[in-house]
Scaffold this motif. Sequence first.
Motif, mmCIF file in Angstrom:
data_model
loop_
_atom_site.group_PDB
_atom_site.id
_atom_site.type_symbol
_atom_site.label_atom_id
_atom_site.label_comp_id
_atom_site.label_asym_id
_atom_site.label_seq_id
_atom_site.Cartn_x
_atom_site.Cartn_y
_atom_site.Cartn_z
ATOM 1 N N ILE A 66 0.819 -1.221 0.000
ATOM 2 C CA ILE A 66 0.000 0.000 0.000
ATOM 3 C C ILE A 66 0.853 1.272 0.000
ATOM 4 C CG2 ILE A 66 -1.864 1.239 1.146
ATOM 5 C CD1 ILE A 66 -2.655 -1.487 -0.064
ATOM 6 N N PRO A 67 1.761 1.476 0.959
ATOM 7 C CA PRO A 67 2.558 2.715 0.921
ATOM 8 C C PRO A 67 3.463 2.814 -0.304
ATOM 9 C CG PRO A 67 3.411 1.220 2.596
ATOM 10 C CD PRO A 67 2.091 0.667 2.157
ATOM 11 N N ILE A 68 3.947 1.684 -0.788
ATOM 12 C CA ILE A 68 4.784 1.718 -1.992
ATOM 13 C C ILE A 68 3.960 2.212 -3.174
ATOM 14 C CG2 ILE A 68 6.060 0.310 -3.644
ATOM 15 C CD1 ILE A 68 7.544 0.823 -1.009
ATOM 16 N N ARG A 69 2.714 1.723 -3.294
ATOM 17 C CA ARG A 69 1.847 2.142 -4.393
ATOM 18 C C ARG A 69 1.401 3.595 -4.239
ATOM 19 N NH1 ARG A 69 2.262 -0.943 -8.894
ATOM 20 N NH2 ARG A 69 2.219 -3.153 -8.367
ATOM 21 N N THR A 108 -6.518 0.523 7.142
ATOM 22 C CA THR A 108 -5.613 1.147 8.098
ATOM 23 C C THR A 108 -4.350 1.664 7.411
ATOM 24 O OG1 THR A 108 -6.429 -0.354 9.828
ATOM 25 C CG2 THR A 108 -4.369 0.802 10.267
ATOM 26 N N ALA A 109 -3.812 0.874 6.495
ATOM 27 C CA ALA A 109 -2.613 1.296 5.766
ATOM 28 C C ALA A 109 -2.900 2.528 4.914
ATOM 29 C CB ALA A 109 -2.102 0.152 4.886
ATOM 30 N N ARG A 110 -4.076 2.574 4.288
ATOM 31 C CA ARG A 110 -4.426 3.731 3.468
ATOM 32 C C ARG A 110 -4.547 4.992 4.324
ATOM 33 N NH1 ARG A 110 -9.185 1.402 -0.456
ATOM 34 N NH2 ARG A 110 -9.029 3.384 -1.535
ATOM 35 N N ARG A 111 -5.143 4.857 5.488
ATOM 36 C CA ARG A 111 -5.264 6.022 6.370
ATOM 37 C C ARG A 111 -3.890 6.533 6.789
ATOM 38 N NH1 ARG A 111 -10.141 3.510 10.074
ATOM 39 N NH2 ARG A 111 -11.877 4.056 8.676
ATOM 40 N N THR A 139 -4.424 6.969 -7.866
ATOM 41 C CA THR A 139 -3.926 5.687 -8.344
ATOM 42 C C THR A 139 -4.947 4.609 -8.006
ATOM 43 O OG1 THR A 139 -2.806 5.220 -6.245
ATOM 44 C CG2 THR A 139 -1.570 6.449 -7.907
ATOM 45 N N TRP A 140 -4.732 3.411 -8.570
ATOM 46 C CA TRP A 140 -5.697 2.341 -8.332
ATOM 47 C C TRP A 140 -5.803 1.988 -6.852
ATOM 48 C CZ3 TRP A 140 -4.078 -2.027 -5.886
ATOM 49 C CH2 TRP A 140 -2.721 -2.361 -5.948
ATOM 50 N N VAL A 141 -4.707 2.143 -6.107
ATOM 51 C CA VAL A 141 -4.755 1.796 -4.695
ATOM 52 C C VAL A 141 -5.649 2.763 -3.912
ATOM 53 C CG1 VAL A 141 -2.800 3.150 -3.819
ATOM 54 C CG2 VAL A 141 -3.285 0.916 -2.831
ATOM 55 N N GLU A 142 -5.915 3.946 -4.490
ATOM 56 C CA GLU A 142 -6.803 4.921 -3.856
ATOM 57 C C GLU A 142 -8.243 4.774 -4.307
ATOM 58 O OE1 GLU A 142 -4.821 9.023 -3.384
ATOM 59 O OE2 GLU A 142 -3.736 8.099 -5.042
#
Length: 218
Positions: A66-69, A108-111, A139-142
């Motif tokens: 998640i943080p890498i993306r 949680t990782a996104r927050r 991005t797609w992860v968002e």
Amino acid sequence: MEAFFLPLRSQSGVLTGNWAEKRYYGQAMKQYEQLSDGELVAACRRGDSRGWDALVARYERLVYTIPIRYGLSQSEADDVFQSVWTALLRHLPSLRQPERLSAWLVTTARRECWDRRRGAEHERTRSVAPEEMPEPEATWVETLSPEEIVTRYEQHQALQQALKQLGHRCERLLHYLYKDTSQLSYEEIARRLNMAVGSIGPTRARCLQKLRDLLEKS
């Protein structure tokens, strides 16, 4: 709970001790790998450290993705990774839907990523007029839901496992044809794999069919 190991970066720890202890631990962990998320959470709530190790091993790559993306730096990604597992340790007793743990980890990782990126954006743009600030590209992860991200991650993991089962020759051939960014010529691929140029096409077809069969079984 305090005795649980909090992972650093994407590593779940280094096992110390003699050979017999390591072998016993490895055999025990194989049993834990078969447990569902809900069962592992229940084990963690009982204070079972191996349940915690199994959870970390199962989802450490997902959390770190998640943080890498999000485009965070290596050190920021490490901080997010650590923060997510610390948050899980803190919320284990009150986790309402253990079977949705993977989605909880993604959320949680996104927050954590949002908080860090907002802080960085504030520092970089606080002297810039609001109307001059560019809109960030999503991005797609968002844009995907946590469940969709988990599904994509599981599909990726299944693909990686299937590729490993293909055998070294097939795995390398598909890598050169579809993943290698240097765009090697057929002649160079044939040279590296010690095969005739004319056999690349038929071999590729057989490898792809074998890959499809493995994915259907997974």
